[in-house]
Scaffold this motif. Structure first.
Motif, PDB file in Angstrom:
ATOM      1  N   GLU A   1      -0.101 -43.184   5.994  1.00 48.16           N
ATOM      2  CA  GLU A   1      -0.168 -43.510   4.571  1.00 48.16           C
ATOM      3  C   GLU A   1      -0.768 -44.891   4.406  1.00 48.16           C
ATOM      4  O   GLU A   1      -0.377 -45.836   5.107  1.00 48.16           O
ATOM      5  CB  GLU A   1       1.232 -43.454   3.949  1.00 48.16           C
ATOM      6  N   VAL A   2      -1.736 -45.006   3.489  1.00 42.77           N
ATOM      7  CA  VAL A   2      -2.378 -46.293   3.220  1.00 42.77           C
ATOM      8  C   VAL A   2      -2.478 -46.488   1.710  1.00 42.77           C
ATOM      9  O   VAL A   2      -2.510 -45.520   0.948  1.00 42.77           O
ATOM     10  CB  VAL A   2      -3.790 -46.372   3.855  1.00 42.77           C
ATOM     11  N   THR A   3      -2.521 -47.764   1.288  1.00 46.26           N
ATOM     12  CA  THR A   3      -2.620 -48.100  -0.134  1.00 46.26           C
ATOM     13  C   THR A   3      -3.817 -49.026  -0.364  1.00 46.26           C
ATOM     14  O   THR A   3      -4.061 -49.949   0.415  1.00 46.26           O
ATOM     15  CB  THR A   3      -1.340 -48.807  -0.625  1.00 46.26           C
ATOM     16  N   GLY A   4      -4.556 -48.779  -1.425  1.00 50.85           N
ATOM     17  CA  GLY A   4      -5.714 -49.604  -1.751  1.00 50.85           C
ATOM     18  C   GLY A   4      -6.376 -49.108  -3.021  1.00 50.85           C
ATOM     19  O   GLY A   4      -5.924 -48.147  -3.642  1.00 50.85           O
ATOM     20  N   GLU A   5      -7.456 -49.764  -3.432  1.00 48.48           N
ATOM     21  CA  GLU A   5      -8.225 -49.342  -4.612  1.00 48.48           C
ATOM     22  C   GLU A   5      -7.343 -49.069  -5.828  1.00 48.48           C
ATOM     23  O   GLU A   5      -7.045 -47.933  -6.163  1.00 48.48           O
ATOM     24  CB  GLU A   5      -9.066 -48.103  -4.303  1.00 48.48           C
ATOM     25  N   GLN A   6      -6.923 -50.098  -6.502  1.00 43.81           N
ATOM     26  CA  GLN A   6      -6.141 -49.986  -7.739  1.00 43.81           C
ATOM     27  C   GLN A   6      -4.818 -49.240  -7.535  1.00 43.81           C
ATOM     28  O   GLN A   6      -4.464 -48.335  -8.289  1.00 43.81           O
ATOM     29  CB  GLN A   6      -6.968 -49.283  -8.827  1.00 43.81           C
ATOM     30  N   ASP A   7      -4.083 -49.605  -6.493  1.00 45.24           N
ATOM     31  CA  ASP A   7      -2.757 -49.032  -6.222  1.00 45.24           C
ATOM     32  C   ASP A   7      -2.805 -47.525  -5.969  1.00 45.24           C
ATOM     33  O   ASP A   7      -1.876 -46.791  -6.334  1.00 45.24           O
ATOM     34  CB  ASP A   7      -1.794 -49.321  -7.384  1.00 45.24           C
ATOM     35  N   ILE A   8      -3.865 -47.086  -5.346  1.00 40.91           N
ATOM     36  CA  ILE A   8      -3.961 -45.675  -4.956  1.00 40.91           C
ATOM     37  C   ILE A   8      -3.316 -45.511  -3.579  1.00 40.91           C
ATOM     38  O   ILE A   8      -3.618 -46.251  -2.645  1.00 40.91           O
ATOM     39  CB  ILE A   8      -5.427 -45.211  -4.910  1.00 40.91           C
TER      40      ILE A   8
ATOM     41  N   THR B   1      -8.972 -29.445  10.186  1.00 43.59           N
ATOM     42  CA  THR B   1      -8.560 -29.532   8.784  1.00 43.59           C
ATOM     43  C   THR B   1      -7.571 -30.677   8.621  1.00 43.59           C
ATOM     44  O   THR B   1      -6.585 -30.767   9.350  1.00 43.59           O
ATOM     45  CB  THR B   1      -7.910 -28.221   8.311  1.00 43.59           C
ATOM     46  N   VAL B   2      -7.852 -31.543   7.652  1.00 45.27           N
ATOM     47  CA  VAL B   2      -6.959 -32.652   7.325  1.00 45.27           C
ATOM     48  C   VAL B   2      -6.493 -32.442   5.887  1.00 45.27           C
ATOM     49  O   VAL B   2      -7.300 -32.153   4.998  1.00 45.27           O
ATOM     50  CB  VAL B   2      -7.665 -34.010   7.462  1.00 45.27           C
ATOM     51  N   GLU B   3      -5.181 -32.580   5.651  1.00 52.77           N
ATOM     52  CA  GLU B   3      -4.612 -32.385   4.318  1.00 52.77           C
ATOM     53  C   GLU B   3      -3.675 -33.535   3.983  1.00 52.77           C
ATOM     54  O   GLU B   3      -3.151 -34.206   4.870  1.00 52.77           O
ATOM     55  CB  GLU B   3      -3.823 -31.069   4.242  1.00 52.77           C
ATOM     56  N   GLY B   4      -3.447 -33.734   2.688  1.00 53.31           N
ATOM     57  CA  GLY B   4      -2.525 -34.778   2.266  1.00 53.31           C
ATOM     58  C   GLY B   4      -2.418 -34.858   0.758  1.00 53.31           C
ATOM     59  O   GLY B   4      -2.702 -33.890   0.044  1.00 53.31           O
ATOM     60  N   THR B   5      -2.024 -36.024   0.270  1.00 52.31           N
ATOM     61  CA  THR B   5      -1.872 -36.252  -1.167  1.00 52.31           C
ATOM     62  C   THR B   5      -2.482 -37.597  -1.541  1.00 52.31           C
ATOM     63  O   THR B   5      -2.591 -38.503  -0.703  1.00 52.31           O
ATOM     64  CB  THR B   5      -0.390 -36.248  -1.592  1.00 52.31           C
ATOM     65  N   ILE B   6      -2.850 -37.700  -2.810  1.00 52.73           N
ATOM     66  CA  ILE B   6      -3.278 -38.977  -3.389  1.00 52.73           C
ATOM     67  C   ILE B   6      -2.412 -39.230  -4.609  1.00 52.73           C
ATOM     68  O   ILE B   6      -2.281 -38.363  -5.481  1.00 52.73           O
ATOM     69  CB  ILE B   6      -4.759 -38.952  -3.790  1.00 52.73           C
TER      70      ILE B   6
ATOM     71  N   GLY C   1     -14.053 -44.190   1.080  1.00 48.31           N
ATOM     72  CA  GLY C   1     -14.234 -45.260   0.104  1.00 48.31           C
ATOM     73  C   GLY C   1     -13.851 -46.619   0.653  1.00 48.31           C
ATOM     74  O   GLY C   1     -14.176 -46.966   1.783  1.00 48.31           O
ATOM     75  N   GLN C   2     -13.122 -47.383  -0.164  1.00 49.62           N
ATOM     76  CA  GLN C   2     -12.662 -48.709   0.230  1.00 49.62           C
ATOM     77  C   GLN C   2     -11.209 -48.698   0.718  1.00 49.62           C
ATOM     78  O   GLN C   2     -10.600 -49.754   0.859  1.00 49.62           O
ATOM     79  CB  GLN C   2     -12.794 -49.687  -0.950  1.00 49.62           C
ATOM     80  N   MET C   3     -10.672 -47.503   0.972  1.00 47.10           N
ATOM     81  CA  MET C   3      -9.299 -47.410   1.468  1.00 47.10           C
ATOM     82  C   MET C   3      -9.237 -47.871   2.924  1.00 47.10           C
ATOM     83  O   MET C   3     -10.187 -47.667   3.693  1.00 47.10           O
ATOM     84  CB  MET C   3      -8.796 -45.974   1.359  1.00 47.10           C
ATOM     85  N   PRO C   4      -8.142 -48.482   3.337  1.00 46.83           N
ATOM     86  CA  PRO C   4      -7.990 -48.846   4.755  1.00 46.83           C
ATOM     87  C   PRO C   4      -7.993 -47.579   5.622  1.00 46.83           C
ATOM     88  O   PRO C   4      -7.605 -46.511   5.158  1.00 46.83           O
ATOM     89  CB  PRO C   4      -6.618 -49.537   4.796  1.00 46.83           C
ATOM     90  N   PRO C   5      -8.425 -47.699   6.868  1.00 48.70           N
ATOM     91  CA  PRO C   5      -8.390 -46.530   7.752  1.00 48.70           C
ATOM     92  C   PRO C   5      -6.964 -46.116   8.047  1.00 48.70           C
ATOM     93  O   PRO C   5      -6.062 -46.945   8.145  1.00 48.70           O
ATOM     94  CB  PRO C   5      -9.109 -47.013   9.013  1.00 48.70           C
ATOM     95  N   ALA C   6      -6.761 -44.805   8.163  1.00 47.19           N
ATOM     96  CA  ALA C   6      -5.433 -44.259   8.469  1.00 47.19           C
ATOM     97  C   ALA C   6      -5.516 -43.563   9.826  1.00 47.19           C
ATOM     98  O   ALA C   6      -6.286 -42.599   9.991  1.00 47.19           O
ATOM     99  CB  ALA C   6      -4.992 -43.263   7.392  1.00 47.19           C
ATOM    100  N   THR C   7      -4.768 -44.043  10.768  1.00 47.43           N
ATOM    101  CA  THR C   7      -4.770 -43.462  12.116  1.00 47.43           C
ATOM    102  C   THR C   7      -3.807 -42.283  12.174  1.00 47.43           C
ATOM    103  O   THR C   7      -2.647 -42.399  11.789  1.00 47.43           O
ATOM    104  CB  THR C   7      -4.363 -44.514  13.166  1.00 47.43           C
ATOM    105  N   ILE C   8      -4.334 -41.153  12.645  1.00 47.15           N
ATOM    106  CA  ILE C   8      -3.501 -39.932  12.685  1.00 47.15           C
ATOM    107  C   ILE C   8      -3.643 -39.252  14.041  1.00 47.15           C
ATOM    108  O   ILE C   8      -4.680 -39.359  14.707  1.00 47.15           O
ATOM    109  CB  ILE C   8      -3.916 -38.938  11.578  1.00 47.15           C
ATOM    110  N   GLU C   9      -2.602 -38.558  14.440  1.00 45.02           N
ATOM    111  CA  GLU C   9      -2.636 -37.720  15.621  1.00 45.02           C
ATOM    112  C   GLU C   9      -3.049 -36.316  15.211  1.00 45.02           C
ATOM    113  O   GLU C   9      -2.630 -35.819  14.179  1.00 45.02           O
ATOM    114  CB  GLU C   9      -1.270 -37.681  16.305  1.00 45.02           C
ATOM    115  N   ILE C  10      -3.889 -35.697  16.030  1.00 43.92           N
ATOM    116  CA  ILE C  10      -4.335 -34.337  15.732  1.00 43.92           C
ATOM    117  C   ILE C  10      -3.787 -33.381  16.775  1.00 43.92           C
ATOM    118  O   ILE C  10      -3.477 -33.759  17.897  1.00 43.92           O
ATOM    119  CB  ILE C  10      -5.876 -34.262  15.674  1.00 43.92           C
ATOM    120  N   ARG C  11      -3.655 -32.142  16.374  1.00 47.87           N
ATOM    121  CA  ARG C  11      -3.101 -31.123  17.266  1.00 47.87           C
ATOM    122  C   ARG C  11      -4.193 -30.164  17.716  1.00 47.87           C
ATOM    123  O   ARG C  11      -5.142 -29.939  17.008  1.00 47.87           O
ATOM    124  CB  ARG C  11      -1.997 -30.358  16.560  1.00 47.87           C
TER     125      ARG C  11
END
Length: 202
Positions: A77-84, A100-105, A192-202
């Protein structure tokens, strides 16, 4: 005289017995109706009780169906760009050689939010507008950068957000990329301008 008296007594006895017999029959008929009614009422009561006390019924069954599904595990989870707030809840390899990568904004700010820059720098993806089209994956183990998959007309295999995301709204999203090497277990997701999010993949 005796004969007449005997005859009169006999007639009186017959009349009395006949009347008694009629009364008895009437009484039996009336009692039978009441018994039937009582029996019917009792049966109806038992049937009603049987329905309310049916052991196969689960009084809480409806509640079980209405229970919300448990929240998905957040991989990053990362935060940036107008509290997104961008969260990633799934990153899995799929049959066919893609990931496939999934998530929420979540828009945690006070203003509606729109970022056409999320479509990326490629001219081919510009028509996707406010979407996940500009997302990338970086596999440091391989030294490779993966761009989002798209069809022959340049439509990304990803979520398009439409016009905007309003304050307080949470939007589900997905994006698909070429599959990294089998040995690669970790990648950086960025858009975009969001910080990178490091994730583990299966």
């Amino acid at each position: 005289m005796d004969l007449r008296e005997n005859k009169s007594r006999l007639i009186l006895i017959v009349v009395t017995l006949g009347a008694a017999l009629v009364i008895a029959v009437a009484s039996c008929s009336g009692g039978g109706g009441e018994d039937d009614g009582g029996s019917g009422g009792s049966a109806s009561g038992q049937e009603s009780n049987g329905e309310s006390e049916d052991p196969t019924e689960d009084p809480a069954g409806g509640d079980d169906e209405e229970e919300e599904e448990p929240a998905a595990e957040i991989l990053a989870e990362v935060t940036g760009e107008q509290d997104i707030v961008l969260a990633i809840t799934r990153a899995e390899r799929e049959a066919g050689g893609f990931l496939t990568v999934e998530g929420t904004i979540h828009n945690a700010g006070d203003d509606e939010w729109r970022a056409t820059a999320w479509a990326g720098d490629e001219n081919e993806l510009a028509d996707n507008g406010f979407s996940m089209a500009g997302a990338t994956l970086v596999a440091h183990e391989e030294g490779r950068r993966f761009l989002i998959l798209r069809d022959t007309e340049g439509r990304c295999l990803c979520t398009n957000f439409g016009l905007r995301i309003d304050p307080g709204d949470t939007i589900n999203w997905y994006a698909q990329f070429p599959e990294p090497e089998p040995e690669t277990t970790e990648v950086d997701f960025q858009i975009g301008q969001m910080p990178p999010a490091t994730i583990e993949i299966r």
